[in-house]
Scaffold this motif. Structure first.
Motif, short mmCIF file in Angstrom:
data_model
loop_
_atom_site.label_atom_id
_atom_site.label_comp_id
_atom_site.label_asym_id
_atom_site.label_seq_id
_atom_site.Cartn_x
_atom_site.Cartn_y
_atom_site.Cartn_z
N SER A 105 0.83 -1.21 0.00
CA SER A 105 0.00 0.00 0.00
C SER A 105 0.86 1.26 0.00
N GLU A 108 2.22 1.75 -3.46
CA GLU A 108 1.19 2.18 -4.41
C GLU A 108 0.81 3.63 -4.19
N ALA A 134 -6.12 6.89 -11.56
CA ALA A 134 -6.91 5.89 -10.84
C ALA A 134 -7.11 4.62 -11.66
N GLU A 135 -7.02 4.72 -12.98
CA GLU A 135 -7.16 3.54 -13.82
C GLU A 135 -6.00 2.57 -13.61
N ASP A 136 -4.84 3.11 -13.25
CA ASP A 136 -3.65 2.28 -13.06
C ASP A 136 -3.33 2.04 -11.59
N CYS A 137 -3.84 2.91 -10.72
CA CYS A 137 -3.56 2.82 -9.27
C CYS A 137 -4.90 2.75 -8.53
N PRO A 138 -5.35 1.55 -8.16
CA PRO A 138 -6.67 1.41 -7.51
C PRO A 138 -6.81 2.21 -6.23
N VAL A 139 -5.69 2.59 -5.58
CA VAL A 139 -5.79 3.34 -4.34
C VAL A 139 -6.46 4.70 -4.55
N ALA A 141 -8.96 5.08 -6.75
CA ALA A 141 -10.30 4.86 -7.29
C ALA A 141 -11.39 5.54 -6.46
N GLN A 160 -9.35 7.30 3.84
CA GLN A 160 -8.45 6.23 3.38
C GLN A 160 -7.14 6.21 4.16
#
Length: 278
Positions: A105, A108, A134-139, A141, A160
Protein backbone atom coordinates in the motif's frame (compact mmCIF):
# COMPACT_ATOMS: atom_id res chain seq x y z
CA UNK A 1 -7.58 -38.87 24.06
CA UNK A 2 -5.28 -39.84 26.88
CA UNK A 3 -2.02 -39.65 24.90
CA UNK A 4 0.19 -36.55 24.65
CA UNK A 5 -0.38 -36.43 20.89
CA UNK A 6 -4.14 -36.36 21.41
CA UNK A 7 -4.00 -33.42 23.82
CA UNK A 8 -1.58 -31.55 21.58
CA UNK A 9 -3.97 -32.07 18.63
CA UNK A 10 -6.88 -30.77 20.70
CA UNK A 11 -4.92 -27.71 21.76
CA UNK A 12 -3.90 -27.04 18.17
CA UNK A 13 -7.54 -27.25 17.07
CA UNK A 14 -8.53 -24.77 19.77
CA UNK A 15 -5.72 -22.50 18.59
CA UNK A 16 -7.02 -22.57 15.02
CA UNK A 17 -10.45 -21.56 16.33
CA UNK A 18 -8.83 -18.55 18.01
CA UNK A 19 -6.89 -17.32 14.97
CA UNK A 20 -9.50 -14.73 14.09
CA UNK A 21 -8.63 -12.90 17.28
CA UNK A 22 -4.85 -12.72 16.91
CA UNK A 23 -4.09 -9.06 17.54
CA UNK A 24 -2.39 -6.71 15.15
CA UNK A 25 1.37 -6.26 15.56
CA UNK A 26 1.28 -2.77 17.02
CA UNK A 27 -1.03 0.11 17.71
CA UNK A 28 -1.48 2.94 15.31
CA UNK A 29 1.50 5.23 15.16
CA UNK A 30 2.03 8.84 14.14
CA UNK A 31 -1.29 9.90 15.61
CA UNK A 32 0.11 13.03 17.16
CA UNK A 33 -0.44 15.99 14.90
CA UNK A 34 -3.06 14.25 12.75
CA UNK A 35 -6.55 15.67 12.46
CA UNK A 36 -9.10 13.72 14.45
CA UNK A 37 -10.75 12.48 11.25
CA UNK A 38 -7.46 10.95 10.11
CA UNK A 39 -6.49 9.44 13.46
CA UNK A 40 -9.88 7.91 14.35
CA UNK A 41 -9.64 4.76 12.15
CA UNK A 42 -6.19 3.96 13.53
CA UNK A 43 -7.40 4.51 17.11
CA UNK A 44 -10.37 2.21 16.53
CA UNK A 45 -8.11 -0.41 14.95
CA UNK A 46 -5.72 -0.28 17.92
CA UNK A 47 -8.59 -0.59 20.42
CA UNK A 48 -10.02 -3.52 18.47
CA UNK A 49 -6.61 -5.19 18.52
CA UNK A 50 -6.38 -4.87 22.29
CA UNK A 51 -9.85 -6.35 22.74
CA UNK A 52 -8.99 -9.27 20.47
CA UNK A 53 -5.73 -9.84 22.36
CA UNK A 54 -7.60 -10.04 25.65
CA UNK A 55 -10.19 -12.41 24.16
CA UNK A 56 -7.52 -14.69 22.73
CA UNK A 57 -5.60 -14.83 26.01
CA UNK A 58 -8.80 -15.57 27.94
CA UNK A 59 -9.78 -18.21 25.39
CA UNK A 60 -6.37 -19.87 25.62
CA UNK A 61 -6.50 -19.92 29.43
CA UNK A 62 -10.04 -21.29 29.32
CA UNK A 63 -8.98 -24.04 26.91
CA UNK A 64 -6.10 -25.06 29.18
CA UNK A 65 -8.38 -25.00 32.23
CA UNK A 66 -11.03 -27.12 30.49
CA UNK A 67 -8.46 -29.70 29.45
CA UNK A 68 -6.98 -29.60 32.96
CA UNK A 69 -10.36 -30.25 34.56
CA UNK A 70 -11.03 -33.10 32.13
CA UNK A 71 -7.65 -34.84 32.42
CA UNK A 72 -5.70 -33.27 35.25
CA UNK A 73 -2.51 -31.22 35.34
CA UNK A 74 -0.78 -33.46 32.82
CA UNK A 75 -3.46 -32.82 30.20
CA UNK A 76 -3.34 -29.07 30.89
CA UNK A 77 0.42 -29.14 30.32
CA UNK A 78 -0.03 -30.98 27.02
CA UNK A 79 -2.67 -28.45 25.97
CA UNK A 80 -0.37 -25.53 26.79
CA UNK A 81 2.50 -27.15 24.88
CA UNK A 82 0.30 -27.37 21.79
CA UNK A 83 -1.62 -24.13 22.18
CA UNK A 84 1.20 -21.66 22.81
CA UNK A 85 3.30 -22.48 19.71
CA UNK A 86 0.19 -22.63 17.51
CA UNK A 87 -0.95 -19.17 18.58
CA UNK A 88 2.59 -17.83 18.24
CA UNK A 89 2.89 -19.17 14.70
CA UNK A 90 -0.51 -17.75 13.81
CA UNK A 91 0.45 -14.34 15.18
CA UNK A 92 3.70 -14.34 13.22
CA UNK A 93 1.97 -15.35 9.98
CA UNK A 94 -0.74 -12.74 10.33
CA UNK A 95 1.80 -10.09 11.27
CA UNK A 96 3.89 -10.96 8.22
CA UNK A 97 0.83 -10.73 5.98
CA UNK A 98 -0.04 -7.31 7.45
CA UNK A 99 3.51 -6.04 6.93
CA UNK A 100 3.54 -7.15 3.28
CA UNK A 101 0.13 -5.60 2.64
CA UNK A 102 1.21 -2.34 4.30
CA UNK A 103 4.41 -2.23 2.23
CA UNK A 104 2.43 -2.76 -0.96
CA UNK A 105 0.00 0.00 0.00
CA UNK A 106 2.83 2.42 0.81
CA UNK A 107 4.48 1.74 -2.55
CA UNK A 108 1.19 2.18 -4.41
CA UNK A 109 0.39 5.46 -2.65
CA UNK A 110 3.86 6.84 -3.42
CA UNK A 111 3.57 5.77 -7.06
CA UNK A 112 0.06 7.21 -7.41
CA UNK A 113 1.14 10.58 -6.01
CA UNK A 114 4.13 10.65 -8.36
CA UNK A 115 1.95 9.92 -11.37
CA UNK A 116 -0.61 12.57 -10.40
CA UNK A 117 2.17 15.11 -9.92
CA UNK A 118 3.63 14.21 -13.32
CA UNK A 119 0.27 14.59 -15.05
CA UNK A 120 -0.36 17.98 -13.41
CA UNK A 121 3.14 19.09 -14.32
CA UNK A 122 2.39 18.13 -17.93
CA UNK A 123 -0.59 20.49 -17.96
CA UNK A 124 -3.50 18.25 -17.07
CA UNK A 125 -6.10 19.50 -14.56
CA UNK A 126 -5.66 17.93 -11.09
CA UNK A 127 -9.10 16.33 -11.20
CA UNK A 128 -8.39 14.84 -14.61
CA UNK A 129 -5.00 13.64 -13.42
CA UNK A 130 -6.56 11.80 -10.48
CA UNK A 131 -9.17 10.22 -12.74
CA UNK A 132 -6.53 9.11 -15.24
CA UNK A 133 -4.09 7.72 -12.67
CA UNK A 134 -6.91 5.89 -10.84
CA UNK A 135 -7.16 3.54 -13.82
CA UNK A 136 -3.65 2.28 -13.06
CA UNK A 137 -3.56 2.82 -9.27
CA UNK A 138 -6.67 1.41 -7.51
CA UNK A 139 -5.79 3.34 -4.34
CA UNK A 140 -7.08 6.49 -6.09
CA UNK A 141 -10.30 4.86 -7.29
CA UNK A 142 -12.39 6.17 -4.34
CA UNK A 143 -11.08 9.69 -4.94
CA UNK A 144 -11.89 9.47 -8.65
CA UNK A 145 -15.40 8.30 -7.81
CA UNK A 146 -15.81 11.16 -5.34
CA UNK A 147 -14.71 13.71 -7.95
CA UNK A 148 -17.11 12.19 -10.46
CA UNK A 149 -20.13 12.85 -8.23
CA UNK A 150 -18.84 16.16 -6.86
CA UNK A 151 -18.02 14.81 -3.40
CA UNK A 152 -15.19 16.09 -1.20
CA UNK A 153 -12.02 14.31 -2.31
CA UNK A 154 -10.12 15.61 0.72
CA UNK A 155 -12.50 13.85 3.08
CA UNK A 156 -12.19 10.67 1.00
CA UNK A 157 -8.39 10.70 1.23
CA UNK A 158 -8.44 11.41 4.96
CA UNK A 159 -10.72 8.45 5.47
CA UNK A 160 -8.45 6.23 3.38
CA UNK A 161 -5.41 7.46 5.29
CA UNK A 162 -6.61 5.50 8.32
CA UNK A 163 -5.90 2.24 6.50
CA UNK A 164 -2.53 0.51 6.97
CA UNK A 165 0.02 1.81 4.50
CA UNK A 166 -2.17 4.63 3.20
CA UNK A 167 -0.99 7.38 5.57
CA UNK A 168 0.57 9.25 2.65
CA UNK A 169 -2.91 10.08 1.36
CA UNK A 170 -3.29 12.42 4.35
CA UNK A 171 -0.36 14.47 3.01
CA UNK A 172 -1.95 14.48 -0.43
CA UNK A 173 -5.24 15.63 1.09
CA UNK A 174 -3.54 18.51 2.93
CA UNK A 175 -1.68 19.63 -0.19
CA UNK A 176 -4.89 19.52 -2.23
CA UNK A 177 -6.87 21.40 0.41
CA UNK A 178 -4.27 24.14 0.88
CA UNK A 179 -3.84 24.67 -2.84
CA UNK A 180 -7.57 24.90 -3.39
CA UNK A 181 -8.05 27.27 -0.44
CA UNK A 182 -5.21 29.59 -1.44
CA UNK A 183 -5.67 29.38 -5.19
CA UNK A 184 -2.02 28.38 -5.55
CA UNK A 185 -0.80 26.08 -8.34
CA UNK A 186 -1.14 22.48 -7.26
CA UNK A 187 1.84 21.19 -9.23
CA UNK A 188 4.62 22.26 -6.79
CA UNK A 189 2.66 20.99 -3.79
CA UNK A 190 2.05 17.63 -5.42
CA UNK A 191 5.71 17.40 -6.41
CA UNK A 192 6.77 17.94 -2.80
CA UNK A 193 4.30 15.35 -1.50
CA UNK A 194 5.36 12.82 -4.13
CA UNK A 195 9.03 13.36 -3.38
CA UNK A 196 8.50 13.00 0.36
CA UNK A 197 6.49 9.78 -0.06
CA UNK A 198 9.09 8.29 -2.37
CA UNK A 199 11.81 9.03 0.17
CA UNK A 200 9.74 7.52 2.97
CA UNK A 201 9.08 4.40 0.89
CA UNK A 202 12.80 4.05 0.18
CA UNK A 203 13.63 4.42 3.88
CA UNK A 204 11.00 1.82 4.76
CA UNK A 205 12.47 -0.64 2.27
CA UNK A 206 15.95 -0.04 3.69
CA UNK A 207 14.76 -0.53 7.27
CA UNK A 208 12.92 -3.74 6.41
CA UNK A 209 16.02 -5.08 4.70
CA UNK A 210 18.24 -4.25 7.67
CA UNK A 211 15.81 -5.82 10.14
CA UNK A 212 15.27 -9.00 8.15
CA UNK A 213 18.40 -10.64 9.57
CA UNK A 214 17.41 -9.80 13.16
CA UNK A 215 13.95 -11.28 12.62
CA UNK A 216 15.42 -14.42 11.07
CA UNK A 217 17.81 -14.81 14.01
CA UNK A 218 14.96 -14.54 16.50
CA UNK A 219 12.96 -17.22 14.71
CA UNK A 220 16.01 -19.45 14.46
CA UNK A 221 16.52 -19.21 18.21
CA UNK A 222 12.94 -20.39 18.71
CA UNK A 223 13.55 -23.69 16.88
CA UNK A 224 16.92 -24.44 18.46
CA UNK A 225 15.30 -26.48 21.29
CA UNK A 226 13.90 -28.85 18.65
CA UNK A 227 17.41 -29.19 17.22
CA UNK A 228 18.67 -30.00 20.71
CA UNK A 229 16.05 -32.73 21.07
CA UNK A 230 17.15 -34.19 17.75
CA UNK A 231 20.77 -34.17 18.90
CA UNK A 232 19.71 -35.97 22.05
CA UNK A 233 18.19 -38.77 20.01
CA UNK A 234 21.26 -38.86 17.76
CA UNK A 235 23.48 -39.82 20.71
CA UNK A 236 21.10 -42.50 21.94
CA UNK A 237 19.06 -40.54 24.45
CA UNK A 238 15.29 -40.31 24.75
CA UNK A 239 14.67 -36.66 25.74
CA UNK A 240 10.95 -36.68 24.91
CA UNK A 241 10.32 -39.48 27.38
CA UNK A 242 11.63 -37.20 30.11
CA UNK A 243 10.09 -33.98 28.77
CA UNK A 244 6.58 -35.36 28.15
CA UNK A 245 6.15 -38.17 30.65
CA UNK A 246 7.56 -36.84 33.91
CA UNK A 247 6.29 -34.03 36.10
CA UNK A 248 9.61 -32.19 36.13
CA UNK A 249 10.05 -32.66 32.39
CA UNK A 250 6.55 -31.37 31.64
CA UNK A 251 7.14 -28.31 33.80
CA UNK A 252 10.42 -27.63 32.01
CA UNK A 253 8.75 -28.07 28.62
CA UNK A 254 5.88 -25.71 29.42
CA UNK A 255 8.24 -23.03 30.68
CA UNK A 256 10.58 -23.49 27.72
CA UNK A 257 7.77 -23.29 25.17
CA UNK A 258 6.34 -20.18 26.83
CA UNK A 259 9.71 -18.43 26.98
CA UNK A 260 10.64 -19.35 23.40
CA UNK A 261 7.29 -18.10 22.10
CA UNK A 262 7.49 -14.91 24.15
CA UNK A 263 11.02 -14.24 22.94
CA UNK A 264 10.03 -14.76 19.32
CA UNK A 265 7.05 -12.42 19.61
CA UNK A 266 9.14 -9.82 21.46
CA UNK A 267 11.89 -9.90 18.83
CA UNK A 268 9.34 -9.56 16.04
CA UNK A 269 7.61 -6.67 17.79
CA UNK A 270 10.92 -4.83 18.25
CA UNK A 271 11.76 -5.33 14.59
CA UNK A 272 8.37 -3.99 13.51
CA UNK A 273 8.65 -0.77 15.55
CA UNK A 274 10.18 1.47 12.83
CA UNK A 275 8.03 2.62 9.96
CA UNK A 276 5.07 4.78 9.15
CA UNK A 277 1.62 3.87 10.31
CA UNK A 278 -1.07 3.74 9.10
Amino acid sequence: MSTPAGWVALAAALAVAALVGVPPGRAAGRLAGQPVAEAAPAIHRAAGGRRRAVLVLLGALLAVLVVGVASGPQGAAYAAIGLVPALTAASLLKGRARELARARSEAEVARACSLVAAEVRAGRAPEGAVDLVAEDCPVLAPAAAALLVGDDVVRTWRHQAGRPGCGGLADLARAWEVSRACGAPMGPSLDQVAGALEREAEVSRLVRGELASAQATGRLMAVLPAVGIGLGYSIGGRPLDFLLHTAVGLACTVVAVALASLGTLWTTALARTPGREP
